[in-house]
Scaffold this active site. Structure first.
Site, mmCIF file in Angstrom:
data_model
loop_
_atom_site.group_PDB
_atom_site.id
_atom_site.type_symbol
_atom_site.label_atom_id
_atom_site.label_comp_id
_atom_site.label_asym_id
_atom_site.label_seq_id
_atom_site.Cartn_x
_atom_site.Cartn_y
_atom_site.Cartn_z
ATOM 1 N N CYS A 168 0.953 -1.235 -0.022
ATOM 2 C CA CYS A 168 -0.071 -0.123 -0.211
ATOM 3 C C CYS A 168 1.038 1.226 0.103
ATOM 4 O O CYS A 168 1.410 1.466 -1.006
ATOM 5 C CB CYS A 168 -1.002 0.062 1.165
ATOM 6 S SG CYS A 168 -2.165 1.238 0.973
ATOM 7 N N HIS B 87 -3.175 -5.196 1.793
ATOM 8 C CA HIS B 87 -2.731 -5.669 2.889
ATOM 9 C C HIS B 87 -2.824 -7.033 3.371
ATOM 10 O O HIS B 87 -3.633 -7.495 4.011
ATOM 11 C CB HIS B 87 -3.525 -4.730 3.949
ATOM 12 C CG HIS B 87 -3.183 -3.391 3.637
ATOM 13 N ND1 HIS B 87 -2.104 -2.560 4.327
ATOM 14 C CD2 HIS B 87 -4.320 -2.361 3.110
ATOM 15 C CE1 HIS B 87 -2.383 -1.318 3.707
ATOM 16 N NE2 HIS B 87 -3.544 -1.313 3.131
ATOM 17 N N GLU C 85 -1.075 -8.254 5.557
ATOM 18 C CA GLU C 85 -0.834 -8.333 7.134
ATOM 19 C C GLU C 85 -1.934 -8.264 7.890
ATOM 20 O O GLU C 85 -1.990 -8.631 8.944
ATOM 21 C CB GLU C 85 0.237 -7.424 7.359
ATOM 22 C CG GLU C 85 -0.054 -5.840 7.523
ATOM 23 C CD GLU C 85 -0.401 -5.166 6.164
ATOM 24 O OE1 GLU C 85 -0.325 -5.896 4.991
ATOM 25 O OE2 GLU C 85 -0.976 -3.990 6.178
#
Lengths: 191, 304
Positions: free
Chosen positions: A77, A170, A172
Site C-alpha cells: 500500500c 494488505h 498483513e
C-alpha cells in the site's frame, strides 16, 4: 534470517507477527543504523505522506534507497507508493527503485475501500483475500516488472521486479501468510 | 462527480463497508497523530506536519467549554472544504445517539465518524447502531466494559475519553491504565470467571473472551483528551496506546506547526529519550490548560 519492518508509522506490528510466525527475526527500523545486518525489508501500509516526512526528517531516504537497490524489499500500500518511480502530480519523497507508475487513493475515499479474493501468480491454492484500504494502484509497469495480479489492464495490484515486491493491498491484516512466505523465499534467494 | 468518487465500477465484485475494511483503516493510522482542525488552512498545516488524519470541527473542545450551549455536528460545507484541502483521511464528530447526523456525514463521504462525548448527547440511553453504516466509527471509553459495549455496537476503533479541551493528560492516563489493567486481569481468568466478569462490566461475553485471548482490544485504541505536549503523546504510547488524537493542544498553542511536528515525531520515537528531548525544546507557549477537578469533569461522563 533477519527482516526489518519500517516502523515510522502504520501497520508494522502486523507484518512483524506474520514474519515471526515464519520463524524470522524481525527488527523495527526507525533510524538509518537499524538497517545494518538486515537481509530484507518491508515498507508497511500507513499514511504515505506521514511516512515520507518522517523518513526525510530522520535521514532515511538515501539509506532506504541504497538498501532497496541491493536487497529484497516489499512495499504494501503506502510502501508500494514509496517504491515507485512515478506517482504523477503528487509530491512526496520516493525511493523510485521500482519501474511502476502509481496512482494514490486510486479507488476514492474510505467508503470505497473493499475486500475481494484475487488469484495471484506464483501462489498455490485459493485466490488471495486482498484487503484494499484507500489503496493505490499501478497504472503502468516497465518491461522488467512481472505483473502478479491485476484488476484490469491499467490496474496492477501486485508486481515483482527481481528482488523487489509491491502490493496495493494488505496481506498483513489477514490470516493468510502465503505472500509473506513468497517474500521470505525472495529474501532467501537474494541474501 | 461527488466527493466520494465515481469508482464503484472497479469494486463491484468486491465488498465495501466490511468489518475488515472499517477496522483496517484504523490499523493504517497506528503510530500516528490525528489533529483537530477548524479550517482548511489548519488542515494543511496538520498534513504538512505529518498528521495521519484530521478531525474537522467548527469549534475545538477548549472553545466548546468556553462557549457552552449545545454543541452539534459541524456544517457539511465546512467539512467538505477540509476534505478538499488534504489527501489524508478526514474525520468528523456526531452527537452520541444522533443517527441522522451520522447519515449526513456518511452522505458527505467522510472517512471516519467520531460518536463523541465532546458534543452534546442526543440520546441519553442509546448509542448509534454503527453496524448499519459503511463508514467506520471511533468512540471514547473510560474502561473495558465501555470499550466492549461500543465495539459490540459496531465501533471499528476506540480512544480514551480523557477530558477534552483541558490540556490535562490525567484523565487519558486514567482511562488507558484502566483498560490495560482490566485486560491483564481477564487474561488470568478461567472461563467461569470470564462469564461473571462480563456480566459485572456489562460487556458481551464473546468480546470479553476475544479480548482475553488477544491480550488487547480487538480494535485499534488511540489516546485522546488532554494531550498537549510531545511528552504527553509519548507517555500515552508507552502506556500501550496505538496512536494519539490531539485536539485543542496544537492550535491553542503559540507555534502550532512546530508543536504538531514535534508531537508526530514523539509518537514515532516514543521510546527514544534523546529524540524526545530534542523535539521538546523551544516549542513556544503550550495551551494554557485547565486542571481537571471534579467541577471540570463534564465530558468524560457522557456515554452509557
Amino acid at each position: 534470517m533477519n527482516i526489518g519492518v519500517l516502523a515510522l508509522q502504520g501497520a508494522f506490528i502486523e507484518h512483524e507477527k506474520m514474519l515471526r510466525s515464519l520463524g524470522v527475526t524481525v527488527t523495527q527500523v526507525r533510524l538509518p543504523e537499524h538497517l545494518t545486518d538486515l537481509d530484507g525489508l518491508i515498507i508497511p501500509g500507513g499514511e504515505s505522506t506521514t511516512i515520507g516526512k518522517l523518513a526525510v526528517q530522520y535521514g532515511l531516504i538515501e539509506p532506504l534507497r541504497d538498501f532497496a537497490q541491493r536487497k529484497a524489499t516489499w512495499g504494501t500500500c503506502a510502501g508500494m507508493i514509496f517504491l515507485a518511480k512515478d506517482i504523477g502530480h503528487d509530491r512526496q519523497p520516493l525511493l523510485g527503485v521500482m519501474d511502476l507508475t502509481v496512482n494514490r487513493n486510486a479507488f476514492g475515499r474510505q467508503i470505497d475501500s473493499f475486500e475481494r479474493a484475487i488469484p495471484i501468480k506464483g501462489l498455490v491454492g485459493d485466490p488471495f483475500p486482498a484487503v484494499f484500504i484507500r489503496a493505490p494502484i499501478a497504472t503502468q509497469a516497465g518491461v522488467g516488472v512481472e505483473i502478479l495480479a491485476q484488476l484490469a489492464a491499467d490496474q496492477i495490484i501486485a508486481a515483482r521486479q527481481g528482488h523487489l515486491l509491491a502490493t496495493a493491498f494488505h496481506p498483513e491484516l489477514t490470516h493468510d501468510s502465503r505472500l509473506h512466505q513468497y517474500f521470505y523465499d525472495i529474501v532467501d534467494q537474494t541474501r | 462527480m461527488t466527493v466520494n468518487g465515481n469508482h464503484n465500477r472497479e469494486q463491484q465484485d468486491g465488498q465495501t463497508g466490511t468489518e475488515m475494511v472499517k477496522r483496517g483503516l484504523a490499523q493504517m493510522l497506528k503510530g500516528g497523530v490525528i489533529m483537530d482542525v477548524v479550517t482548511p488552512e489548519q488542515a494543511k498545516i496538520a498534513e504538512d506536519a505529518g498528521a495521519v488524519a484530521v478531525m474537522a470541527l467548527e469549534r475545538i473542545p477548549a472553545d466548546i467549554r468556553v462557549h457552552g450551549g449545545v454543541a452539534r455536528m459541524s456544517d457539511p460545507d465546512m467539512i467538505e472544504g477540509i476534505m478538499r484541502a488534504v489527501t489524508i483521511p478526514v474525520m468528523a464528530k456526531v452527537r452520541i445517539g444522533h443517527i441522522v447526523e451520522a447519515q449526513i456525514l456518511e452522505a458527505v463521504g467522510i472517512d471516519y465518524i467520531d460518536e463523541s462525548e465532546v458534543l452534546t448527547p442526543a440520546d441519553e440511553e442509546n448509542h448509534i447502531n454503527k453496524h448499519r453504516f459503511k463508514v467506520p466509527f471511533v468512540c471514547g471509553c473510560r474502561n473495558l466494559g465501555e470499550a466492549l459495549r461500543r465495539i459490540n455496537e459496531g465501533a471499528a476503533m476506540m480512544r480514551t475519553k480523557g477530558e477534552a479541551g483541558t490540556g490535562d493528560v490525567v484523565e487519558a492516563v486514567r482511562h488507558a491504565r484502566a483498560v490495560n489493567s482490566e485486560i491483564r486481569r481477564i487474561r488470568a481468568m478461567d472461563e467461569d470467571e470470564l462469564f461473571t466478569y462480563a456480566k459485572n462490566i456489562q460487556a458481551p461475553y464473546h468480546l470479553v473472551k476475544e479480548t482475553a485471548e488477544l491480550g488487547r482490544l480487538p480494535v485499534v485504541n488511540f489516546a485522546a483528551g488532554g494531550v498537549a505536549t510531545p511528552a504527553d503523546a509519548a507517555l500515552m504510547m508507552q502506556l500501550g496506546m496505538d496512536g494519539v488524537f490531539v485536539g485543542s493542544g496544537i492550535f491553542k498553542s503559540g507555534d502550532p506547526s512546530k508543536r504538531a511536528k514535534a508531537i508526530v515525531e514523539a509518537v514515532t520515537h516514543y521510546n527514544d529519550p534523546q529524540i524526545l528531548l530534542n523535539v521538546s525544546r523551544a516549542l513556544g507557549e503550550a495551551m494554557v490548560g485547565i486542571n481537571v477537578t471534579p467541577e471540570t469533569l463534564v465530558l468524560g461522563k457522557r456515554g452509557w
